[in-house]
Each structure stands twice: as structure tokens, then as C-alpha cells.
Design a protein around this motif. Structure first.
Motif, mmCIF file in Angstrom:
data_model
loop_
_atom_site.group_PDB
_atom_site.id
_atom_site.type_symbol
_atom_site.label_atom_id
_atom_site.label_comp_id
_atom_site.label_asym_id
_atom_site.label_seq_id
_atom_site.Cartn_x
_atom_site.Cartn_y
_atom_site.Cartn_z
ATOM 1 N N ALA A 124 -1.799 -16.101 -18.181
ATOM 2 C CA ALA A 124 -0.682 -14.916 -17.745
ATOM 3 C C ALA A 124 -1.520 -14.378 -16.645
ATOM 4 N N HIS A 131 3.643 -10.292 -18.127
ATOM 5 C CA HIS A 131 5.110 -10.716 -18.676
ATOM 6 C C HIS A 131 5.969 -9.354 -18.726
ATOM 7 N N PHE A 152 9.912 -15.496 -19.520
ATOM 8 C CA PHE A 152 9.518 -14.723 -18.627
ATOM 9 C C PHE A 152 9.699 -14.529 -17.805
ATOM 10 N N ALA A 155 9.342 -11.482 -15.366
ATOM 11 C CA ALA A 155 7.577 -11.237 -15.251
ATOM 12 C C ALA A 155 7.166 -11.529 -13.330
ATOM 13 N N ASP A 192 1.014 -5.143 -20.060
ATOM 14 C CA ASP A 192 1.273 -5.633 -21.286
ATOM 15 C C ASP A 192 0.647 -5.808 -22.731
#
Length: 647
Positions: A124, A131, A152, A155, A192
Motif C-alpha cells: 500500500a 490506510h 480502506f 485511506a 500506519d
């Protein structure tokens, strides 16, 4: 929804999950003949552009990459106002439910899960996606120990503008917020990492590091307070794990891991070390002790060679014995020290032999198989262990919705493992279902209520909208269960939200024949508004006059309802002839009760019926007529011509 079919492709079969923003259904993709999960935006958000944008962002964030540890997105669409995302149907449970069920996870399991989430985040982050909502509820545990990262929904791309607005601070779960999220600062990949550190902390301790009375108080603790070291909850947690956790949850982003790859390196190293240690323990426990033991040997006297004394006389024997005795006495006197040291050596050697046998005896403790204790009550578990020569040790007590109070949640070593007798078997014991007081959310907006409810490990259930004359639109009118009622974890709280005052219906006024401007004024008087306005040529109405309306006069609508108008661009005059405007009057004579009056006009625009209604004796009909060029007007009563007029 169940039984329906979105865009004639996805047949909805069962509801498998719910959140404050969306519902998740199991469905069949009829085109590809496969099972899928369909995430549907709740109806109350179908017109909320912010929620629709977040919903679409979830699919767009994941659509550009695939990874075995990220839930795959197959499709995104909309069907008659229903917004949905089609995704991989993962069979399993969330990490949140696993922790609630077991109390906490063993170190190896926690590291294996963390490793896979790191792998997902590496992908990602490589795609410039943060996220922003890493938490146990967004981590799915599928079959064969495969971990899937999902949701997500909030996100965002890694850009110079990647900050969390103050209006968005209630989105997500405050228990896993990074300090920069709580402050609304610029975010990057280390956000994250912080949240993943909190998740690892919870997996090995069974607790999140910060709790509070409100999301705001929890967010402040993330900013100001240091978490308790995991070993304070359980001193058996390996130092490698504690070091990973404390580095990941550093307050300052620059003190955390620079990126997820570096965190993954430490996770893999710790995992390898623990796996090797466990393998060594298993090998030692499973090995059977086959050392030879000394036995008493019975031998015949014939096995021993002896001196023949048959020819020796008593005298010879006494003499020989005497001589020998004197020699021994003389030897002992001359070598007294040597004799003493010889005795000491013999004693030491005997002690060593005795000690050796004691050690061998210790290591020859029988190996037994650990019984299954999970879901058994404490007394039964203790008895099961005593029957095997084992002992029970309680290392943790925690709440559990599924396991009754004073019953076993988990054990270590697990059932079926080989261990030696007299060993302690560590167990986690249930304190029963955790009862939580339902927070009071009446009078609050749905978004705020959702955060308060989820922070207490509860869920938002059904949301209904009703008219209410006293509660402002958008505020919660009532909740079930009521505030302060004690319920189990994951209980759904149903909400009723005010739609504001119910508007009384308004009758649409007649606007035909009015000028466009006068029609607008009249609509304002009735608390209505102008809708779509079209312009076209007319056979009867002069330029600027309303020739038609929708809804028609007399229809009942709600206030502020739009009324569509058709306005004349002028009288249709194909040959540029003279335009006539006049009135015609018809008296209804005595006779039949119901008499149909029909007025027909023929002019340059052709033949047309301009009036057709039923009247009664004594009625007076007055009709304005506009015609172009040579004109013939005919009046019929019950299909009988009673008047004809020419111009």
C-alpha cells in the motif's frame, strides 16, 4: 435487500456484517458464478456526498494493486441509488473477535499476524496509500492462517495535503490513533506503523494502552502519555516483541521505524528466534529418555574363581593368617596417610555415583500428552491435569462473550503437546461476558454517536428516520438499548433520528394564464418554488403567459416543492395573419340534467377542441378564444350544433 439483485448481476443472499457506514452481504456473482461479499452504503447516507466519496475512495484506493494480505476489490457500482462495492468473500473472523475470544494471543501468533500486515502495508505504501485506520476490526483472519487487511474507507494518498481535517477527527477509532492524527497534523507512512504497534500491543497483552471516557480523552492520551510496557501486563512477553512495540508507538514519528520494511525486518528476526526456541522445547519435551539403568545381577558362585584350600591344615591356616595380619598392621602403620586418602577418594567416588543416579532419575520423568482444557471449568481442568501429573497455573483473566465465567479461554502448551510430568500448564480464565454501559447519544449527530458507541465496543444497529416537531433535524431522538443499560460487547444500538418537523401539504395554485413573473410570485405565496421552465409556441396564450404547469392545480405537495411551467413564446401564426381575441358565452337551457358543452375552433392553425365539459341547466359558460386568420367557432351541446360564429 436480501433476495434482490444489484444491476442484474449480484444476487444478495445473506447479511454477514454491519458498520456505522455500510452493511456487508454475502452474494453470488451470476456472471462469473462465484461467491463474493458486497458492501452496501447505508440508505441514510445515499445522498450524503461526503460519505459517498469516502465509500468510493475505499474501492479506488485498493483497485490499483493486489496482494495476498489485502482484500481484493472486484467491482464498484450504483443501482437505483444504492452504492456498493464488490469484494473478495473472506471466510474467517476478525482479529478483534479473536482477541475478545482468547483474551490475548501467544507471541508466535501475534508476530505471524503482524508480519502479514506489514507485508500488506509495504504494498500500500509503495502505491502512496496510507490506510489511516489500522485496527483489529479491519484485520480478517482467513483459513490457513492467512491475514487480510480491509476497509480502506478513510485511506488517503501521500501528498503534501495529507492531513486529517478537524471535522474528520471522529472518523476511525481513537484507541488506535497516532498522535499526529489526533492533532490533525500532516500524515505519512509512519501513521500506519504507530497504529500497527498498538494492534501488536493489544494482541500480546489483551489490552489497548489508552482508554478514556470519550474519544477526545483517548486522543489526548496518545499525544501526551507514554504507554505502559507490555511486560508490565505479562512478564513472559519476549523482549524482542516489547522492543518492536515501543519503537513503533513512539510519540515522535522520527523516533519510529522509518518505514514498514524496517519494522518487518525486526518482526521476521523475532519470529525466527521464537520459532527456533519453540522447536527446541518441543524436541526436548518429546524426546524419550532411553538411558540404561543399573540392575541387580544374580550370578552363580561358579562364576567366581576361588583358591583351593583343601590341603591346608588348621595350623597352616592360623600361621598364615597371623603372618598376614602382622603384615597388614605393619603396612597400615607405615602408610597411614595413604590409607586415609584412599578412604576419602572412595567416599567421593561413591557420592558422585549416587549423584549421577539422582540426576538420571530426574531426567527420567515420564513424558505425557497435554489434555484439552479449553471451555472446561477450573475444577474439571485441574482434575484433568492432576490425572496426567501436571499442574494448572492461571496467567490471565479476561472478559469473554463466548466462554462462561471461570472456564478456560486458552492454554499453553496447547492440547496434544508432549511435556514432562510436574510441569505447569498456563491458562487464561474467562471472567464471563463483559458488561458495558450503553453511552447516552440522544440529541447528538449520528457521526458523534457512532464514535461513542464503537469506543465502548458496541455497534450501531438499525438507523431509522422519523419526523419530530421538537427535535432538530439530524439529531438522535431515541436509542435502544437505553443509556447506562449494561449489555454485552458487540451489542447493537438501534437509533431513531429526527427528520425535523413534518411539513403540512400545500395545494398547488392555478398558474395557467398568469405571466411568468406573476406565477413566480404566486408560488412564493404558497411556499413553493419554480422548477423547470420550458418555452414553446401556443395556440391560445400570448407571449409570456403560462400555458401549462406540473403538478396541476389542486395537487397536494410538500412545502418548497418545485413546480414546472410551460410558458408561451407567442401565438403560432404560420401565415402572418390577423390574430383575433374574443369571448363567447353559452347559456345552458332547461332540459337534460347533464349537458356536455363542446367548443370547436377552425383557423390557420387547423381544427381544435378548446372546451369540453359537462354542465347543468341554468349554467353560464364563458370562454376566451384566440384565433389566427379566417376563423369558424362552433358550439355543440350534447353533440348538437347550437351556434356557429365566423370571423
Amino acid at each position: 435487500m436480501i433476495g434482490g439483485c444489484l444491476n442484474n448481476r449480484y444476487k444478495i443472499e445473506d447479511r454477514i456484517g454491519a458498520g456505522g457506514m455500510a452493511l456487508v452481504y454475502e452474494a453470488t456473482d451470476k456472471l462469473l458464478n462465484r461467491r463474493v461479499a458486497v458492501k452496501v452504503l447505508r440508505p441514510q447516507f445515499a445522498t450524503d456526498e461526503e460519505f459517498i466519496e469516502r465509500f468510493k475512495r475505499e474501492a479506488q484506493a485498493v483497485a490499483n494493486f493486489t496482494h495476498p494480505n489485502i482484500v481484493n476489490i472486484f467491482d464498484i457500482g450504483e443501482d437505483d441509488g444504492t452504492h456498493y462495492i464488490v469484494m473478495e468473500n473472506v471466510q474467517g473472523e476478525t482479529l478483534k473477535h479473536r482477541i475478545q475470544k482468547q483474551g490475548k494471543l501467544d507471541s508466535l501468533s501475534a508476530l505471524k499476524i503482524t508480519k502479514q500486515i506489514c507485508n500488506a502495508l509495504v504494498t500500500a505504501h509503495r502505491k502512496q496509500i496510507i490506510h489511516c485506520d489500522i485496527k483489529p476490526g479491519n484485520i480478517l483472519l482467513a483459513s490457513e492462517d492467512v491475514v487480510k487487511l480491509t476497509d480502506f474507507g478513510i485511506a488517503r494518498a501521500v501528498t503534501s495535503s495529507s492531513t486529517l481535517k478537524q471535522t474528520d477527527t471522529v472518523i476511525g477509532s481513537a484507541a488506535y490513533f497516532s498522535p499526529e492524527q489526533a492533532r490533525g497534523d500532516k500524515l505519512d507512512n509512519r501513521t500506519d506503523i504507530y497504529s500497527l504497534g498498538i494492534v501488536l500491543y493489544e494482541m500480546v497483552t489483551g489490552e489497548v494502552p489508552f482508554r478514556g471516557e470519550s474519544p477526545v480523552s483517548v486522543a489526548l492520551k496518545h499525544i501526551k502519555e507514554e504507554p505502559e510496557p507490555p511486560t508490565k501486563f505479562d512478564n513472559t512477553i519476549p523482549a524482542q516483541i516489547e522492543n518492536i512495540v515501543l519503537k513503533a508507538v513512539s510519540k515522535k514519528p522520527q523516533e519510529r521505524y522509518d518505514n514498514v520494511k524496517k519494522m518487518l525486518v525486526d518482526v521476521k528476526a523475532a519470529l525466527k528466534e521464537l520459532e527456533e526456541l519453540e522447536k527446541d522445547n518441543i524436541d526436548k519435551s518429546a524426546a524419550e529418555t532411553d538411558k540404561e539403568q543399573e540392575e541387580t545381577i544374580v550370578m552363580s558362585k561358579n562364576d567366581y574363581p576361588t583358591k583351593q584350600l583343601s590341603n591346608v591344615t588348621d595350623e597352616d591356616y592360623r600361621e598364615e593368617n597371623y603372618i598376614q595380619s602382622n603384615k597388614a598392621s605393619s603396612f597400615c602403620q607405615k602408610n597411614r596417610s595413604l590409607v586415609i586418602w584412599s578412604l576419602v577418594v572412595v567416599l567421593i567416588a561413591g557420592s558422585l555415583v549416587f549423584g549421577y543416579h539422582q540426576v538420571i532419575s530426574y531426567f527420567e520423568v515420564p513424558v505425557v500428552e497435554v489434555p484439552n482444557l479449553v471451555e472446561k471449568d477450573l475444577e474439571t481442568a485441574k482434575q484433568s491435569l492432576q490425572n496426567k501429573g501436571l499442574q494448572l497455573e492461571i496467567y490471565n483473566r479476561s472478559y469473554n462473550n463466548d466462554i462462561p465465567e471461570e472456564h478456560i479461554i486458552s492454554q499453553y502448551p496447547e492440547a496434544g503437546k508432549k511435556v514432562k510430568q510436574n510441569r505447569d500448564i498456563s491458562v487464561a480464565v474467562s471472567k464471563g461476558a463483559k458488561l458495558i454501559k450503553v453511552p447516552g447519544v440522544m440529541g447528538k449527530q449520528l457521526r458523534e454517536a457512532k464514535v461513542l458507541i464503537e469506543e465502548e465496543d458496541l455497534e450501531v444497529g438499525e438507523v431509522e428516520y422519523v419526523f419530530n416537531d421538537e427535535i432538530k433535524k439530524g439529531l438522535i431522538v431515541s436509542q435502544t438499548p437505553s443509556s447506562n443499560k449494561e449489555v454485552k460487547v458487540d451489542t447493537e444500538v438501534d437509533l431513531i433520528i429526527s427528520k425535523g418537523k413534518e411539513a403540512k401539504p400545500v395545494k398547488v395554485p392555478n398558474l395557467v394564464g398568469l405571466t411568468e413573473e406573476n406565477a413566480k410570485k404566486r408560488l412564493r405565496d404558497f411556499d413553493l418554488i419554480i422548477g423547470e421552465v420550458k418555452y414553446k409556441k401556443s395556440l391560445s396564450y400570448f407571449e409570456g403567459e403560462v400555458m401549462d404547469q406540473e403538478p396541476k392545480s389542486g395537487a397536494e405537495v410538500v412545502p418548497s416543492f418545485p413546480i414546472n411551467l410551460v410558458v408561451s413564446e407567442g401565438i403560432r401564426n404560420p401565415y402572418g395573419s390577423e390574430v383575433h381575441e374574443f369571448n363567447i358565452r353559452v347559456n345552458i337551457n332547461p332540459g337534460e340534467e347533464d349537458q356536455r358543452v363542446k367548443i370547436i375552433v377552425r383557423d390557420d392553425n387547423g381544427r381544435r377542441i378548446i372546451y369540453n365539459q359537462v354542465h347543468h341547466p341554468g349554467d353560464l359558460v364563458k370562454q376566451q378564444i384566440v384565433s389566427v386568420g379566417s376563423t369558424v367557432v362552433q358550439v355543440y351541446v350534447n353533440d348538437r350544433l347550437v351556434r356557429e360564429q365566423r370571423l
